[in-house]
Design an enzyme around this catalytic site. Structure first.
Site, short mmCIF file in Angstrom:
data_model
loop_
_atom_site.label_atom_id
_atom_site.label_comp_id
_atom_site.label_asym_id
_atom_site.label_seq_id
_atom_site.Cartn_x
_atom_site.Cartn_y
_atom_site.Cartn_z
CD GLU A 76 -1.91 -2.52 1.14
OE1 GLU A 76 -1.07 -2.95 2.33
OE2 GLU A 76 -2.66 -3.35 1.23
CG HIS A 97 -10.89 -6.73 6.68
ND1 HIS A 97 -10.40 -7.06 7.42
CD2 HIS A 97 -11.01 -7.25 5.07
CE1 HIS A 97 -9.52 -8.09 6.83
NE2 HIS A 97 -9.55 -8.12 5.66
#
Lengths: 321, 321
Positions: free
Chosen positions: B58, B127
């Protein structure tokens, strides 16, 4: 191996290194007089930015790191405006908003981050952009050996390798992560060894020998330009002064006076000077270069110190496009 | 008007912008399909160069997007879950948000980070977060959180054309929601709120999924004779303060509904802003309806309990009218 380069290249490298050295010492002098400048001296490491940037074109990109200003000087930035930026003046390259992190997009200097390792992904993105635009540009990304322990280093090398991007990762291994010997916190003796993990060539270079750097950079740049992907060059070097200005105990503290003196004896500028003289270049010609550079540094100082402070209102500019 | 899903609306925006401007490309982990299917099919149309599968990195995905943006491209990257933005926090908060400012506008960080936020799928605390307000804190970033297919398409097109780094929060529970989206191109400017329902007794400011819960609450309150106005800022940064203030001046009451934890969040900011600018317009204390200050638990009943629902929003309105 004896590396030979044309006389003109040798003199140009000499001028760039001398300028880098004298400029750095000028910054040190100004700080000692009380000016506030963020200073990470690059004295002792001049051969690396000079040697690598000599292989770049004007439109190629450079992502520098925190130590020294050799990248900017070698890329053709004006010493007066560099110094003005370091002093936070309005006439600096970034109106005083960047200081040492300054950029000059016109000359491909993208700017540098204050976060160790964070410039590597940015360099990868610039290389991706060059590839997608089919521009033929390459990117030289500089960093210290400490950065090679960050996640960003590993992510960036993998990404650059898997996409065969035109980027040259240049590690300036000056043996200390701040006050810590790098081997105390690094798992490999040679950072270049890490290249094989990413499927790219890694090369250890004598960072005190500008011609060796120049030749290694030539190989890496041509590889990148051909579309064959990235390379990792590790240039072994040493900083004469502390990590930064407040680091006064660089002798007898975390490193020994003998060690510092041994590396000072391997001054990259003197090494090139001796080489040039042995090749038949008259010492007077080299002296003339030094005098010319010295005058430019003095002129840069006059310009920077005489420049106005920025208008406080520009603090609100450029936050958003 | 035809009805399409929120995910389809986003895909349409990407397709149209990629067709319109060859500098636009998309990049992310398994972007060839996309975990939520948003980018499915685009690779057949635009090829693997412009629909680029990135490594699970990321920090480098965002860092590379920044480098590409500074050198003339317009990347749109996908971070698979908003929770993973924290892996790229340096690239976002230190680099993308500040680079243009630092270099005094010599280049722009024209990139978009698309990312699914929110709870509701029982995916646990890594999440399910809604961290949009974290990013609204940083000057230099724009933060968008659409609640309908119509808004999603128009706002994403505006985000891609914007010269600033934009973080575009897509709610994973909204991807399959259908709504009217006109044929052909339209743009919704960033920084403009939308009144999703008019009312006179209380203002509910809500974003993303909470807009729908606020609308359900307003529906129920209407049966009790309470008229609630629902305002969706759509863009958290820049925030359309005028629209919120105007509504509060009309209704005299303010309730803020947000999916993220209460402390230091969007509700705190809106409440403080209204208290500073229009406390004289308030007939009752401001109420914040937010997730409890805990990580989002996995178990569906626990998750439902922690996140605000229609009943909690309605109750907050009743408590002040």
């Amino acid at each position: 191996m004896i590396i030979d380069v044309p006389e003109g290249v040798m003199l140009d490298l000499y001028e760039k290194m001398v300028a880098t050295r004298l400029f750095d010492l000028k910054v040190k002098e100004l700080i000692e007089k009380g000016h506030r400048i963020l200073y990470h001296s690059g004295v002792g490491q001049e051969a690396i930015p000079a040697g690598v940037c000599a292989q770049l074109r004007r439109e190629d990109y450079v992502v520098p790191y925190h130590r020294g200003w050799g990248y900017m000087i070698a890329k053709g930035m004006d010493m007066g405006r560099i110094l003005a930026e370091l002093l936070g003046k309005a006439s600096g390259y970034c109106k005083g908003k960047a200081g040492t992190h300054m950029a000059c997009l016109e000359l491909g200097v993208l700017g540098k981050t204050g976060i160790v390792g964070a410039g590597l992904p940015v360099a990868v993105g610039a290389a991706l952009s060059a590839k997608m635009r089919n521009s033929g540009q390459v990117v030289a990304c500089f960093f210290g050996e400490g950065a090679s322990n960050t996640g960003a280093f590993h992510e960036a090398l993998n990404m650059a390798a898997v996409w065969r991007l035109p980027v040259i990762f240049v590690c300036e291994n000056n043996l200390y992560d701040m006050y810590t010997p790098y081997l105390e916190v690094t798992s490999v003796a040679n950072i270049a060894d890490r290249a094989s993990a990413y499927g790219m060539p890694g090369e250890v270079v004598d960072g005190q020998d500008v011609l060796a750097v120049y030749e290694a950079a030539k190989r890496a740049v041509s590889r990148a330009r051909r579309g064959d992907g990235p390379s990792l060059l590790e240039c072994k070097t040493y900083r004469w002064y502390g990590h930064f200005m407040a680091d006064e105990h660089h002798y007898g503290g975390y490193r020994s006076i003998e060690e510092v003196e041994a590396w000072r004896a391997r001054c990259p500028i003197r090494k090139l000077r001796d080489r040039a003289i042995s090749k038949g270049i008259p010492a007077q010609e080299l002296d003339r270069i030094e005098e010319r550079v010295r005058a430019k540094v003095e002129e840069a100082e006059r310009f920077a110190l005489g420049s106005p402070e920025p208008d406080p209102r520009i603090a609100f500019e450029d936050v958003y496009a | 008007m035809r009805e399409i899903t929120y995910a389809e609306a986003i895909r349409e925006a990407l397709r149209e912008e990629m067709a319109r401007d060859e500098r636009v490309f998309i990049m992310g982990e398994s972007i060839n399909y996309g975990l939520f299917g948003v980018t499915a099919g685009l690779r057949d149309e635009f090829g693997a160069e412009r629909v680029r599968n990135a490594p699970i990195s990321e920090a480098s995905i965002v860092g590379a997007a920044l480098g590409a943006a500074l050198t003339g491209m317009r990347p749109v990257v996908e971070i698979m879950f908003a929770d993973f933005l924290f892996c790229a926090m340096d690239s976002i908060a230190n680099e993308a948000a500040k680079w243009r400012y630092m270099i005094a506008g010599q280049a722009s960080a024209s990139l978009v980070i698309r990312t699914p936020q929110g709870s509701g799928l029982g995916m646990g605390c890594h999440h399910s977060q809604s961290p949009e307000w974290v990013f609204a804190h940083f000057p230099g970033l724009k933060v968008v959180a659409p609640s309908t297919p119509y808004d999603a398409k128009g706002l994403l097109k505006a985000s891609i054309r914007d010269d600033n780094p934009v973080i575009f929060f897509e709610h994973k529970m909204l991807y399959r929601m259908k709504g009217p989206v006109p044929d052909g191109e339209y743009i919704i400017p960033l920084g403009k709120a939308d009144v999703k329902r008019e009312g006179s007794d209380a203002t509910i400011v809500a974003t993303s999924l909470m807009v729908h819960r606020a609308l359900e609450a307003a529906e129920e309150l209407a049966k009790e004779g309470i008229s609630a106005e629902v305002i969706d800022p759509r863009t958290l940064s820049p925030l359309d303060k005028d629209a919120i203030l105007e509504s509060v001046r009309k209704t005299g009451r303010l309730i803020i509904a947000e999916e993220a934890c209460k402390t230091g969040g969007f509700g705190a900011e809106v409440a403080a802003m209204v208290a500073e600018e229009a406390i004289d317009a308030l007939d009752a204390p401001i109420r914040r309806v937010a997730a409890f200050d805990v990580p989002i638990p996995f178990s569906p009943p626990l998750e439902d309990y922690v996140i605000p629902n229609k009943d909690r929003i309605a109750e907050a309105v009743r408590s002040v009218v």
